[in-house]
Design a protein around this motif. Sequence first.
Motif, PDB file in Angstrom:
ATOM      1  N   ALA A 152       0.837  -1.206   0.000  1.00  0.00           N
ATOM      2  CA  ALA A 152       0.000   0.000   0.000  1.00  0.00           C
ATOM      3  C   ALA A 152       0.869   1.253   0.000  1.00  0.00           C
ATOM      4  N   LEU A 153       1.941   1.261   0.780  1.00  0.00           N
ATOM      5  CA  LEU A 153       2.833   2.420   0.799  1.00  0.00           C
ATOM      6  C   LEU A 153       3.484   2.630  -0.558  1.00  0.00           C
ATOM      7  N   HIS A 154       3.865   1.542  -1.224  1.00  0.00           N
ATOM      8  CA  HIS A 154       4.468   1.668  -2.551  1.00  0.00           C
ATOM      9  C   HIS A 154       3.466   2.213  -3.565  1.00  0.00           C
ATOM     10  N   ALA A 155       2.183   1.986  -3.345  1.00  0.00           N
ATOM     11  CA  ALA A 155       1.158   2.568  -4.219  1.00  0.00           C
ATOM     12  C   ALA A 155       0.870   4.020  -3.849  1.00  0.00           C
ATOM     13  N   MET A 156       0.892   4.337  -2.570  1.00  0.00           N
ATOM     14  CA  MET A 156       0.545   5.664  -2.084  1.00  0.00           C
ATOM     15  C   MET A 156       1.639   6.700  -2.315  1.00  0.00           C
ATOM     16  N   VAL A 157       2.877   6.316  -2.077  1.00  0.00           N
ATOM     17  CA  VAL A 157       3.987   7.273  -2.077  1.00  0.00           C
ATOM     18  C   VAL A 157       4.138   8.024  -3.401  1.00  0.00           C
ATOM     19  N   PRO A 158       4.124   7.354  -4.564  1.00  0.00           N
ATOM     20  CA  PRO A 158       4.260   8.123  -5.807  1.00  0.00           C
ATOM     21  C   PRO A 158       3.128   9.146  -5.991  1.00  0.00           C
ATOM     22  N   VAL A 159       1.928   8.784  -5.565  1.00  0.00           N
ATOM     23  CA  VAL A 159       0.785   9.695  -5.667  1.00  0.00           C
ATOM     24  C   VAL A 159       1.018  10.918  -4.787  1.00  0.00           C
ATOM     25  N   LEU A 160       1.482  10.699  -3.553  1.00  0.00           N
ATOM     26  CA  LEU A 160       1.693  11.801  -2.610  1.00  0.00           C
ATOM     27  C   LEU A 160       2.902  12.648  -2.980  1.00  0.00           C
ATOM     28  N   LEU A 161       3.924  12.039  -3.581  1.00  0.00           N
ATOM     29  CA  LEU A 161       5.076  12.821  -4.025  1.00  0.00           C
ATOM     30  C   LEU A 161       4.684  13.741  -5.186  1.00  0.00           C
ATOM     31  N   ALA A 162       3.820  13.262  -6.038  1.00  0.00           N
ATOM     32  CA  ALA A 162       3.384  14.064  -7.182  1.00  0.00           C
ATOM     33  C   ALA A 162       2.404  15.156  -6.763  1.00  0.00           C
ATOM     34  N   ASP A 163       1.543  14.845  -5.787  1.00  0.00           N
ATOM     35  CA  ASP A 163       0.532  15.806  -5.335  1.00  0.00           C
ATOM     36  C   ASP A 163       0.180  15.513  -3.886  1.00  0.00           C
ATOM     37  N   PRO A 164       0.725  16.281  -2.928  1.00  0.00           N
ATOM     38  CA  PRO A 164       0.472  16.018  -1.510  1.00  0.00           C
ATOM     39  C   PRO A 164      -1.005  16.084  -1.112  1.00  0.00           C
ATOM     40  N   ALA A 165      -1.849  16.720  -1.925  1.00  0.00           N
ATOM     41  CA  ALA A 165      -3.273  16.822  -1.603  1.00  0.00           C
ATOM     42  C   ALA A 165      -4.094  15.696  -2.222  1.00  0.00           C
ATOM     43  N   ALA A 166      -3.456  14.824  -2.997  1.00  0.00           N
ATOM     44  CA  ALA A 166      -4.181  13.744  -3.675  1.00  0.00           C
ATOM     45  C   ALA A 166      -4.687  12.715  -2.670  1.00  0.00           C
ATOM     46  N   THR A 167      -5.710  11.998  -3.087  1.00  0.00           N
ATOM     47  CA  THR A 167      -6.209  10.885  -2.286  1.00  0.00           C
ATOM     48  C   THR A 167      -5.501   9.622  -2.755  1.00  0.00           C
ATOM     49  N   PRO A 168      -4.653   9.040  -1.910  1.00  0.00           N
ATOM     50  CA  PRO A 168      -3.936   7.822  -2.304  1.00  0.00           C
ATOM     51  C   PRO A 168      -4.901   6.664  -2.547  1.00  0.00           C
ATOM     52  N   PRO A 169      -4.461   5.637  -3.257  1.00  0.00           N
ATOM     53  CA  PRO A 169      -5.355   4.585  -3.716  1.00  0.00           C
ATOM     54  C   PRO A 169      -5.820   3.547  -2.703  1.00  0.00           C
ATOM     55  N   LEU A 170      -5.453   3.592  -1.435  1.00  0.00           N
ATOM     56  CA  LEU A 170      -5.905   2.551  -0.506  1.00  0.00           C
ATOM     57  C   LEU A 170      -7.413   2.603  -0.328  1.00  0.00           C
ATOM     58  N   SER A 171      -7.894   3.712   0.156  1.00  0.00           N
ATOM     59  CA  SER A 171      -9.324   3.968   0.314  1.00  0.00           C
ATOM     60  C   SER A 171      -9.456   5.447   0.605  1.00  0.00           C
ATOM     61  N   ARG A 172     -10.657   5.967   0.493  1.00  0.00           N
ATOM     62  CA  ARG A 172     -10.855   7.387   0.768  1.00  0.00           C
ATOM     63  C   ARG A 172     -10.555   7.645   2.249  1.00  0.00           C
ATOM     64  N   PRO A 173      -9.676   8.594   2.554  1.00  0.00           N
ATOM     65  CA  PRO A 173      -9.388   8.863   3.960  1.00  0.00           C
ATOM     66  C   PRO A 173     -10.626   9.364   4.695  1.00  0.00           C
ATOM     67  N   ASP A 174     -10.739   8.948   5.937  1.00  0.00           N
ATOM     68  CA  ASP A 174     -11.826   9.442   6.773  1.00  0.00           C
ATOM     69  C   ASP A 174     -11.608  10.906   7.068  1.00  0.00           C
ATOM     70  N   GLU A 175     -12.687  11.635   7.218  1.00  0.00           N
ATOM     71  CA  GLU A 175     -12.606  13.035   7.607  1.00  0.00           C
ATOM     72  C   GLU A 175     -13.398  13.270   8.884  1.00  0.00           C
ATOM     73  N   SER A 176     -13.806  12.191   9.519  1.00  0.00           N
ATOM     74  CA  SER A 176     -14.560  12.279  10.765  1.00  0.00           C
ATOM     75  C   SER A 176     -14.215  11.065  11.612  1.00  0.00           C
ATOM     76  N   PRO A 177     -14.637  11.053  12.866  1.00  0.00           N
ATOM     77  CA  PRO A 177     -14.304   9.901  13.712  1.00  0.00           C
ATOM     78  C   PRO A 177     -15.106   8.641  13.368  1.00  0.00           C
ATOM     79  N   ALA A 178     -16.017   8.695  12.403  1.00  0.00           N
ATOM     80  CA  ALA A 178     -16.783   7.515  12.026  1.00  0.00           C
ATOM     81  C   ALA A 178     -15.852   6.439  11.455  1.00  0.00           C
ATOM     82  N   LEU A 179     -16.278   5.209  11.495  1.00  0.00           N
ATOM     83  CA  LEU A 179     -15.465   4.122  10.952  1.00  0.00           C
ATOM     84  C   LEU A 179     -15.288   4.292   9.464  1.00  0.00           C
TER      85      LEU A 179
END
Length: 187
Positions: A152-179
């Motif tokens: 997952a890190l190997h998939a996420m890192v290139p995305v974040l290096l190219a655009d720190p605001a991008a949503t990496p491919p694991l899953s949509r990050p939570d924006e609230s305390p909900a599961l």
Amino acid sequence: MSARLLVAGVGNIFLADDAFGPEVIRALDQRPLPPEVRVGDFGIRGMDLAYALLDGYDTAVLVDAAVRGHEPGTLSLIEPDLPDRAAVGAPPEAHGMDPAKVLALAAHLGDEPLPRVLVLACEPELRAPADEDISPGVSATVREAVGRAVAALHAMVPVLLADPAATPPLSRPDESPALSPPGCRAP
């Protein structure tokens, strides 16, 4: 120019599945991330991580075990709300590795905004009993999740290096305390 990225393993190697973060960082020795990424095992050194967060990174990915109510071994990607420096009163706890307290400490210490923080979390199976001080070794379920976290890190890192605001491919990050959604069970 690519973004500055920190990947930080956090957790106590003597408390069963809490060692997930350090185990992932150790596994990255065999399959390293690009050299422009700072990778570190911060263990339970919260003060060190707080200062590292103030070192001008665009994004920090904390790798940690977190009870989220999922099946053990489930990986989730979480984007916690960051503390506002103005809202932080007295200095937060300077020792230990509660990620929320570390973020509050970093916000208290720094003059600049914190980097974007993502948490690559693994649902633990084993936690050290409250009456025992030491319970080394992660469960087989979490050990298997270590390899998926490295992928997952190997998939996420290139995305974040190219655009720190991008949503990496694991899953949509939570924006609230909900599961979060079940996350990533298989590569």
